[in-house]
Structure formats: structure tokens, C-alpha cells
Design a protein around this motif. Structure first.
Motif, short mmCIF file in Angstrom:
data_model
loop_
_atom_site.label_atom_id
_atom_site.label_comp_id
_atom_site.label_asym_id
_atom_site.label_seq_id
_atom_site.Cartn_x
_atom_site.Cartn_y
_atom_site.Cartn_z
N ILE A 41 71.16 33.05 -53.49
CA ILE A 41 71.59 34.16 -53.61
C ILE A 41 72.42 34.62 -54.71
CG2 ILE A 41 73.14 36.14 -52.57
CD1 ILE A 41 72.79 34.92 -49.94
N ALA A 42 72.81 33.63 -55.37
CA ALA A 42 73.62 33.83 -56.54
C ALA A 42 73.08 33.96 -57.86
CB ALA A 42 74.66 32.37 -56.96
N ARG A 43 71.82 33.52 -57.78
CA ARG A 43 70.79 33.90 -58.83
C ARG A 43 69.60 34.87 -58.48
NH1 ARG A 43 66.44 30.18 -59.29
NH2 ARG A 43 66.18 28.58 -57.58
N ALA A 44 69.83 35.52 -57.58
CA ALA A 44 68.84 36.53 -56.95
C ALA A 44 68.70 37.86 -57.67
CB ALA A 44 68.84 36.67 -55.34
N ASN A 45 68.16 37.68 -59.06
CA ASN A 45 68.27 39.10 -59.93
C ASN A 45 66.89 39.58 -60.15
OD1 ASN A 45 66.97 36.80 -61.29
ND2 ASN A 45 68.26 36.94 -63.00
N THR A 46 65.95 39.16 -59.05
CA THR A 46 64.76 39.64 -59.08
C THR A 46 64.05 39.94 -57.75
OG1 THR A 46 63.43 37.54 -59.11
CG2 THR A 46 64.23 38.60 -61.32
N GLN A 47 63.27 40.72 -57.32
CA GLN A 47 62.77 41.11 -56.31
C GLN A 47 61.91 39.91 -55.64
OE1 GLN A 47 60.19 44.38 -55.74
NE2 GLN A 47 59.76 44.17 -53.70
N THR A 65 69.50 13.44 -34.71
CA THR A 65 70.60 13.55 -35.61
C THR A 65 69.71 14.36 -36.72
OG1 THR A 65 71.77 11.63 -35.48
CG2 THR A 65 72.23 12.80 -37.21
N TRP A 66 68.48 13.88 -37.20
CA TRP A 66 67.87 14.46 -38.19
C TRP A 66 67.42 15.97 -37.78
CZ3 TRP A 66 64.19 10.26 -40.30
CH2 TRP A 66 64.85 9.63 -40.78
N ASP A 67 67.12 16.17 -36.42
CA ASP A 67 66.60 17.54 -35.92
C ASP A 67 67.73 18.27 -35.98
OD1 ASP A 67 64.20 16.88 -35.55
OD2 ASP A 67 64.45 16.51 -33.04
N ALA A 68 69.05 17.84 -35.86
CA ALA A 68 70.23 18.91 -36.15
C ALA A 68 70.33 19.12 -37.54
CB ALA A 68 71.40 18.39 -35.26
N LEU A 69 70.30 18.19 -38.48
CA LEU A 69 70.46 18.08 -39.68
C LEU A 69 69.79 18.69 -40.82
CD1 LEU A 69 72.86 17.21 -41.54
CD2 LEU A 69 71.91 14.89 -41.72
N VAL A 70 68.37 18.27 -40.72
CA VAL A 70 67.39 18.45 -41.87
C VAL A 70 67.07 20.07 -42.00
CG1 VAL A 70 64.78 18.36 -42.46
CG2 VAL A 70 66.36 16.41 -41.74
N PRO A 71 67.11 20.74 -40.90
CA PRO A 71 66.84 22.32 -40.93
C PRO A 71 67.95 23.05 -41.76
CG PRO A 71 66.23 21.51 -38.78
CD PRO A 71 67.10 20.37 -39.34
N CYS A 72 69.00 22.41 -41.73
CA CYS A 72 70.10 23.00 -42.70
C CYS A 72 70.06 23.08 -44.08
CB CYS A 72 71.64 22.06 -42.49
SG CYS A 72 72.20 22.08 -40.51
N ILE A 73 68.99 22.19 -44.57
CA ILE A 73 68.80 22.39 -46.11
C ILE A 73 68.06 23.81 -46.10
CG2 ILE A 73 67.32 21.24 -47.65
CD1 ILE A 73 67.59 18.49 -46.25
N LEU A 74 67.20 24.16 -45.42
CA LEU A 74 66.95 25.55 -45.55
C LEU A 74 67.83 26.55 -45.64
CD1 LEU A 74 63.60 25.42 -43.13
CD2 LEU A 74 63.60 25.61 -45.58
N TRP A 75 68.84 26.44 -44.74
CA TRP A 75 69.99 27.55 -44.63
C TRP A 75 70.76 27.25 -45.92
CZ3 TRP A 75 71.48 31.48 -42.01
CH2 TRP A 75 72.78 31.96 -42.26
N MET A 91 52.57 32.32 -56.24
CA MET A 91 52.72 33.83 -56.28
C MET A 91 53.72 33.98 -57.51
SD MET A 91 51.01 35.39 -54.16
CE MET A 91 51.52 37.08 -54.20
N GLY A 92 54.34 33.02 -58.26
CA GLY A 92 55.25 33.08 -59.25
C GLY A 92 56.63 33.67 -59.03
N TRP A 93 56.96 33.26 -57.62
CA TRP A 93 58.33 33.97 -57.15
C TRP A 93 59.44 33.21 -57.58
CZ3 TRP A 93 56.79 34.38 -51.31
CH2 TRP A 93 55.77 35.44 -51.11
N TRP A 112 64.23 37.13 -54.09
CA TRP A 112 64.63 37.85 -52.51
C TRP A 112 63.54 37.58 -51.53
CZ3 TRP A 112 69.38 38.50 -51.09
CH2 TRP A 112 70.39 39.11 -52.03
N TYR A 113 62.37 37.19 -52.05
CA TYR A 113 61.21 36.81 -51.33
C TYR A 113 61.45 35.20 -50.84
CZ TYR A 113 58.47 40.78 -52.78
OH TYR A 113 58.15 42.27 -52.93
N VAL A 114 61.82 34.55 -51.92
CA VAL A 114 62.03 32.93 -51.74
C VAL A 114 63.37 32.88 -50.70
CG1 VAL A 114 62.64 30.84 -52.64
CG2 VAL A 114 60.99 32.57 -53.76
N ILE A 115 64.39 33.44 -50.92
CA ILE A 115 65.58 33.42 -50.14
C ILE A 115 65.27 33.58 -48.62
CG2 ILE A 115 67.95 34.49 -49.65
CD1 ILE A 115 68.18 34.64 -52.83
N ALA A 116 64.46 34.81 -48.44
CA ALA A 116 63.99 35.20 -47.02
C ALA A 116 63.39 34.29 -46.49
CB ALA A 116 63.25 36.60 -46.99
N MET A 117 62.38 33.48 -47.17
CA MET A 117 61.51 32.54 -46.50
C MET A 117 62.48 31.34 -46.11
SD MET A 117 57.91 32.24 -48.49
CE MET A 117 57.41 31.37 -47.06
#
Length: 423
Positions: A117-123, A100-110, A168-170, A126-131
Motif C-alpha cells: 500500500i505504501a507504494r500504491a501510486n497507480t491504479q 503449521t504451514w497451513d496457518a503460516l504460509v497464507p499470511c505472506i499474501l496478507w 498486464m504490466g500491473w 491497487w489491482y495487485v494489492i487487491a489480488m
């Protein structure tokens, strides 16, 4: 705006999780219940972790601790919260915790990536979101060899991401997570190592009866021949038809070959004919069946019959063939709402045995048996005694095809989880 992205993130994660759980044999209700519990744990754990990270600031304005829109949530805390709050409910429901955790825990990244994205006002943001999103895809496609590996990979990725963001202070909110990120990185590595030593759960072994353990084909053919003769269609009972009628539920075959007749009356005629005749010499066990069942019993395997035959008929023949004592449960079609290839009977058997279906094997001789096992998320094993069925069985893609029943004993020595995805 942030609320909209959060709703989108949770809804999409739920769809992904529900799809994964459906493939593992769980219903939408099961998935919803697990996800609600996990969501509570993720929110509480994430919030507590974030407040602890910024404890000095919150000490100045204590009421702000309870303002969930103030500040944010710690991803590390969300992972720990999800795992902590879901552990005991999953154990109580006999669900595999790691599966169950294998199906559930990765969803936290998503969820985290989409919500950010709602507070992505700097480049840099977006690096963090991409990661976050790339990490989700990497964890999803990485072929873990043991249950729990995807949890370990998620922990390793989160630790790496937060460590890099801090250096990096992202992400301004990641300034105080360098030390915790090292801890979570170590936890991910340690969990991966420890999983290599985890003893796999012994599977419950479910069997079909006719054509799998018991050679009842001569009797079934004779009974169908009687029905075809009764309704003036004996010339249509060809060798091909004789092969097709063996295995599927009676009611389905009656509807197919006698569309103008009442199928319930035909089934009753079939059963009355079967019950009024002596079938000595018609019914035999396949070679090695009794010895195999005895060995499985001695080695502590729980076993059950899940058959398209009526329950009392199953018990009668198991008794006459002297193998009734090997089975903890006998489940006939009269107790199952939907016949194979629906997974109902297999799931019901595991439930009645008090054994989760996350470690279960179903052995049958038809494509419908294989499909039922896969729909239940079980390890699908085919023992094909009729060569005319082999092509259809192969198309159903079982995990294993046996040439004899005793091969089960060697198969059970293999080192993998007993589900159709073999993880």
C-alpha cells in the motif's frame, strides 16, 4: 511510510497466526518462536529471489544487494524461504509441519498486500494489492480436506497473480517473474496432487479413567455420601448431586458443596475413607474395554491415561483390573498444574510420550473432557455412560459420541486428521 505499513502487516499477521495456533493448542510463546523463524526465512528468501530476478542490474552495483530498502522482495522466494527455514525446527518440536504451514504460509499474501500500500501510486498497483488480499481470504475460507492444502492453494494463487501481473504490466517489479510464476504454479498443483497420497500419521489415544474405562461411580458416590454425612449434610446428597460430583476434580466439588469448610481437609477425608475400605465388586471395566485396548496395542497405537484421579490410585486400579500393560503413560491430577477443562494434562501426556499433539485423540465421559481436548487442538471423543450428562456433553460439541468403547476401532478407520477441526 513503507516501514509503518510493513509493521502493521506483520503485527496483524502475527495476531491471526497466534489465534489459529491457540485454537490448535499452542501457546503464545510457541507462536512467537515459529513466526520469528518464519519471518527470517521470508525476508532472506524474498530478498535472494528478488536479487536473482534482477541479477544483471545488481551486478553493476553489488553493494546495493545488501541495501534491503533498495528494490524489493520476491513473494515466491518468501514462501520457499519460510518453508525451508521452518521445516527442521518444527520437526524437532514434534509440531505438524503441514498444519503449521497451513496457518503460516497464507499470511505472506496478507503481509505483501498491506506492505504494498505504501507504494500504491497507480491504479494498476491497487489491482495487485487487491489480488493479494482477496487471495488471502480465498485461501483462508477454502475448506482444504488435507493438511498442506492451504499451502498448495497459496502457491497456486501466487503463481496466477504474478503471471497475470507480468502479462498486464500491473507491477513493474513483476516483469521478470513470468517463468518463475509458471514454476510456482506447477509446484502448487503438484503438491496438491501428492498430498492426496500422503499417509496420515497414526494418532496417540488418550483416555480418561473413571466413567470411561472403569465404572467407578458406585465407589465415588459412596465416598461422597460419607463426606456429606460427616459434615451433617447427608440430606443434601440428592441423586442430582450424586451425578454432578462424578467426573470433576474433587477440590472443585468440595468448594462448591462445602463453601465454609477447608476443601483440602475434605479431599483428604474423602481419600482416607476410600483407601481404608475394600471396593471389590464396586469397580468394574465397561464392556469391551480390555479387548479394545488389546487390539489398539497390537496395531501399534500409543496409549495413555489422563485422569482427575491421583496417579498412584490410577495405577493401582489399572493393575487390579489387569489393563496396566496397555498404557505407555499414566498421568494423574497430582502431576498436572491445572485440572480439566484446562488442556495441560493432555498436552503434557503427548510431550512425555515424545508425540506431538497435532495427531491425538482424547476419550472422556464429561463435558470438561471434551472442552479440554478441543483446547488442546485434539480430536474430542465422548463416551457417555451416564445419560444425565449427555446434554452437557452435546453442548460441548465433541467430534464424536460413542455408544460403546469398541466403536473406537471402527472410528480409527476413518480417513481424516485427528484434531478437533478434522483437517
Amino acid at each position: 511510510m513503507s516501514g509503518i505499513f510493513l509493521v502493521i502487516a506483520i503485527a496483524s499477521a502475527f495476531c491471526w497466526f497466534a489465534w489459529r495456533r491457540y485454537r490448535q493448542g499452542y501457546t503464545l510463546d510457541d507462536s512467537t518462536e515459529v513466526l520469528v523463524i518464519a519471518l527470517i526465512g521470508g525476508i532472506l528468501g524474498g530478498r535472494i529471489f528478488y536479487v536473482l530476478q534482477n541479477f544483471r542490474e545488481y551486478m553493476k552495483y553489488l553493494p546495493y544487494i545488501f541495501r534491503v530498502t533498495d528494490g524489493g522482495y520476491g513473494m515466491i522466494g518468501s514462501v520457499l524461504g519460510v518453508c525451508a527455514i521452518s521445516f527442521f525446527p518444527l520437526k524437532k518440536k514434534k509440531m505438524s509441519v503441514f498444519r503449521t504451514w497451513d496457518a503460516l504460509v497464507p499470511c505472506i499474501l496478507w503481509v505483501t498486500g498491506i506492505a504494498r500500500i505504501a507504494r500504491a501510486n497507480t491504479q494498476e498497483m491497487w489491482y495487485v494489492i487487491a489480488m493479494d488480499l482477496v487471495g488471502f481470504l480465498i485461501v483462508y475460507f477454502l475448506p482444504g480436506t488435507r493438511r498442506g492444502d492451504k499451502v498448495s492453494f497459496t502457491l497456486l494463487w501466487i503463481g496466477f497473480e504474478q503471471m497475470l501481473s507480468s502479462i498486464m504490466g500491473w507491477d513493474p517489479q513483476a516483469k521478470t517473474v513470468f517463468v518463475p510464476s509458471i514454476f510456482i504454479e506447477a509446484m502448487g498443483f503438484l503438491s496438491y496432487i501428492l498430498l492426496r497420497f500422503r499417509k496420515r500419521k497414526k494418532p496417540v489415544v488418550l483416555f480418561d479413567l473413571d466413567g470411561t474405562l472403569m465404572d467407578s461411580k458406585p465407589m465415588v458416590e459412596e465416598c461422597f455420601r460419607h463426606v456429606f454425612e460427616m459434615y451433617g449434610k447427608l440430606e443434601e446428597f440428592t441423586p442430582q448431586v450424586a451425578g454432578e460430583v462424578f467426573g470433576p476434580p474433587l477440590i472443585d466439588m468440595m468448594k462448591k458443596y462445602f463453601p465454609d469448610q477447608n476443601p483440602d481437609e475434605l479431599v483428604e477425608e474423602y481419600r482416607q475413607y476410600q483407601e481404608t475400605r475394600s471396593w471389590n465388586g464396586y469397580m468394574l471395566l465397561f464392556e469391551g474395554v480390555e479387548q479394545t485396548l488389546e487390539s489398539l496395542k497390537e496395531n501399534g497405537f500409543k496409549m495413555a491415561i489422563v485422569s482427575s484421579r491421583l496417579g498412584n490410585s490410577c495405577k493401582l486400579w489399572l493393575t487390579q483390573l489387569h489393563i496396566r500393560q496397555y498404557f505407555n503413560l499414566v498421568l494423574g491430577q497430582d502431576k498436572i498444574e491445572h485440572a480439566k477443562p484446562a488442556p495441560d494434562g493432555l498436552l503434557m501426556a503427548c510431550e512425555k510420550l515424545g508425540y506431538g499433539h497435532d495427531s491425538a485423540i482424547y476419550v472422556g465421559d464429561n463435558a470438561s473432557d471434551v472442552i479440554a481436548a478441543k483446547r488442546a487442538g485434539m480430536y474430542a471423543v465422548a463416551y457417555v455412560t451416564d445419560s444425565s450428562k449427555l446434554e452437557d456433553v452435546k453442548k460441548a460439541k465433541p467430534n464424536k459420541i460413542l455408544n460403546s468403547i469398541p466403536e473406537i476401532l471402527e472410528m480409527l478407520k476413518e480417513d481424516h486428521e485427528w484434531t478437533y477441526e478434522r483437517k
